[in-house]
Design a protein around this motif. Sequence first.
Motif, PDB file in Angstrom:
ATOM      1  N   TYR A 176      64.896  15.916  27.482  1.00  5.01           N
ATOM      2  CA  TYR A 176      63.910  16.964  27.227  1.00  5.01           C
ATOM      3  C   TYR A 176      64.169  18.162  28.136  1.00  5.01           C
ATOM      4  O   TYR A 176      64.570  18.008  29.296  1.00  5.01           O
ATOM      5  N   ARG A 188      52.440   9.828  15.838  1.00  8.05           N
ATOM      6  CA  ARG A 188      53.544  10.197  16.732  1.00  8.05           C
ATOM      7  C   ARG A 188      53.665   9.236  17.917  1.00  8.05           C
ATOM      8  O   ARG A 188      54.719   9.175  18.550  1.00  8.05           O
ATOM      9  N   ALA A 219      58.515  17.055  25.722  1.00 10.69           N
ATOM     10  CA  ALA A 219      57.742  15.827  25.907  1.00 10.69           C
ATOM     11  C   ALA A 219      56.321  16.196  26.327  1.00 10.69           C
ATOM     12  O   ALA A 219      56.122  17.063  27.184  1.00 10.69           O
ATOM     13  N   HIS A 227      61.738   6.403  19.768  1.00  8.45           N
ATOM     14  CA  HIS A 227      62.726   7.346  20.303  1.00  8.45           C
ATOM     15  C   HIS A 227      63.059   7.014  21.763  1.00  8.45           C
ATOM     16  O   HIS A 227      64.230   6.986  22.149  1.00  8.45           O
ATOM     17  N   ASP A 280      57.845  14.593  21.680  1.00  6.99           N
ATOM     18  CA  ASP A 280      57.468  13.191  21.778  1.00  6.99           C
ATOM     19  C   ASP A 280      56.345  13.050  22.789  1.00  6.99           C
ATOM     20  O   ASP A 280      56.238  13.850  23.731  1.00  6.99           O
ATOM     21  N   TYR A 281      55.536  12.005  22.606  1.00  9.69           N
ATOM     22  CA  TYR A 281      54.664  11.562  23.693  1.00  9.69           C
ATOM     23  C   TYR A 281      55.489  10.733  24.672  1.00  9.69           C
ATOM     24  O   TYR A 281      56.369   9.958  24.273  1.00  9.69           O
ATOM     25  N   ARG A 329      64.795  16.518  19.693  1.00 12.83           N
ATOM     26  CA  ARG A 329      63.593  16.826  20.471  1.00 12.83           C
ATOM     27  C   ARG A 329      63.968  17.720  21.639  1.00 12.83           C
ATOM     28  O   ARG A 329      65.031  17.580  22.242  1.00 12.83           O
ATOM     29  N   SER A 364      57.418   8.172  18.849  1.00 15.37           N
ATOM     30  CA  SER A 364      57.847   8.486  20.215  1.00 15.37           C
ATOM     31  C   SER A 364      58.303   7.231  20.939  1.00 15.37           C
ATOM     32  O   SER A 364      59.315   7.248  21.666  1.00 15.37           O
TER      33      SER A 364
END
Length: 779
Positions: free
Chosen positions: A478, A316, A417, A323, A454-455, A414, A320
Amino acid sequence: MKSFEENFREVPPLNTPAYFWFICFEMDLDELLAQLHDMYDHGARNVCLHPVPQKWRPGSYLSTEMSPDYLTEEYFVIIRRLVQECEKLGIHYYLYDEGGWPSGGACGKVLQKHPEWKRQWIVPDGSGGTRIEEEAANPEKAMLPDLLHPGATGEFIAVTHENYRQHLPEYIGETVKIAFMDEPAIAVSSDCRLTWTADFAVEFRRRKGYDIIPYIPELLKPSTLMDSGKLVDVRVDFHDVRTQLFIERFMLPIRDWCRKNGMLSGGHFDGEDTPELSCRRTYGSVMRSLRCMDVPGVDVIWRQIWPEAREHSFPRFASSAAHLEGNTYSLGELFGVYGNGLTPESLRYIVDYFFIHGINLLVFGSYPQRNAKNWLAGCRPHFGPDDPLWQYFDEFHIYVSRASFLLSSGKPLRTTALVFDDRAVWADNHEKLSFSYWCETTAKRLRERRILFDYVDDDILGQGVVSDGELIVGAMRYRELVVPVSRRLSPAAEAKIAEFVSAGGVVTDSADIPEEVVKLTPDYPKLWMECRQLDDGRQIWFFFHSGQGDIQPQITLPGASSVVTADPVSGEFYRIKQSDDGSFVWHFGKYDTAFFITNMKLEKYVADEPVFKNAVFLTDHWQLQPLKKHSVGDECLDICVCNGSVIPAATGDWRKYLGDDFSGNACYMTDFEWRGDAPGKIYLDLGKVNYCCQVSLNGSDAGKKFRGPFVFDISDKLNPGSNHLEVTVTNTLANAYSPREVELKMQEKWQRSGYEDRQRSYELDSLESGLFGPVMLKF
């Protein structure tokens, strides 16, 4: 312009898997062209030719006989001809930017031209002071330059990327679309030595406002969990500057060159699976560095991901990063040092694991030019014609390709975060341990609750914008932010979190976010999901059942007036029957996946699963015939068409009949009577098969399957009265490598591979081979 449905059926080449094509011997053009066509014929429309020059690691277990030499005119004559063939076939050619790995030195050519650019460390001098230590010269080995030196990357680009552009001008940015960097390596910091470059102290003072030199003796002492105060602050600043220099002087110049030439920069770093060690790794900050690629990636080697045994969230990081930067693709390099015992089930599991974490382009390792001499042991698996299962890989490739297309369509959906605290990791004390544990356990819980996240690193978080109760970070928006209570974020990131809270944003330190996008009854923590939002409002939902056994949840997708399932193997779409509340029930077997698309107009409904009331077991009078054997020869892998004697046998492990070392194809045969009075369709269920199979009934092909369930519709092939059934089963290459005498033979002839112990231990898991059943007719 093709429609979404047309692109799903006829997938764009970029979405098909790529293969690392290891070049370790003389580059025979006819041989290479034949291999290129072989990959094409099996559904792979991307290749990443991976040159492994003689000067890379001479005298080691990975030594090679590659010729012509890397980046010579003779080399480029062959490369140009291969790229021309790629264009003709519609194959994308990845520009692998190194001879061997890690990236950055052009197989020693940069340092040959500038020997003064050796990698450096600052170390204790033995009398309380410090000194600069350069990497010892080794004329027998290709060495890396100091990638933090202001001139090193420009020279690397001139020697490598520009060389390719000059020899392939009409293909760069077209057929040659992606540049692949592989584990670029600056000098690694460790106890008693720190990464250094000639102007590090000057740059540190310019960026941080104080002199680092007085603190170096303390920084060179081994870190402890109890470290605190100014020492830890300086340590964090050191790694921050180290990361900035790596990004500015290496990562960004390569990305800029790629963009200028119509290409995408991609690749991965060493050790993304252990970001808690980033202060000792080559990339400094996993998220910051990945965000500097157009196609950020991670690799998975030696079972870092394995069914239900190793479930890390590190893939991920790459998705991320893509993204956040508004990029479409993220990449996974898969299967290195997994051994020759990879089964269809484990291959699909690992692929789907990456897909569920947002990765949507895959590079498989590897398709070797030749499995010969020391590379016979080398780096396994050996995909390609030497692999008995290769004949079934077209089904695997089309699944991967269509899944990749679906998961790169539209944009990622998403809501959440999870903040990755680089500074806590760089502190290298109790803060690192606390954050690392919290980060992985929280990511696992979010995944199990199907929270799409996401990270986000604090560097880009601090640049975010709060608007309408949402936090806009890069290209993403987010509604929830998951942040550790104990943290060491930048002041800009902390200010942004406070602003988000003031605007009504949800900030928590746990995965217990109240909002769950999809309703699932009952809850299954091992059923995971990913989602893409299309421009027309439709959503693509991907579900992966990562657990054992069968489950049958009731699923409600948000705002879904209609739901269609997309089958990546057949290329077909089917509408799903929904209840009045919009929910539907779906059956998932072990490691099964499903794609659902909302609000897509379609009248063709998915067929109900057949209900069987009767079964006839085929248990008697089986015979077995070996057809083709793959074995480890003196210099290479041998393939022998044996067509051996037909022998009486029972279903089950064929090793008691064919020997422990039999890898290849063998045919199970039986004759049976059928009374011919059953209404409706009749299916042949083979039960357990290790590992792939092809079925013939009365001389008529009934189909082949890469993985289970091994159920075949034989209604139009079954005769009233006598019938002859043949099931050709194919196992993995593990059996051929399993005998102790094979291990000793390879070890006596060539230096033992550093990967051998791992590979052999993995291959023990898939030695059981054959048709196990129970075999039955179901109607």
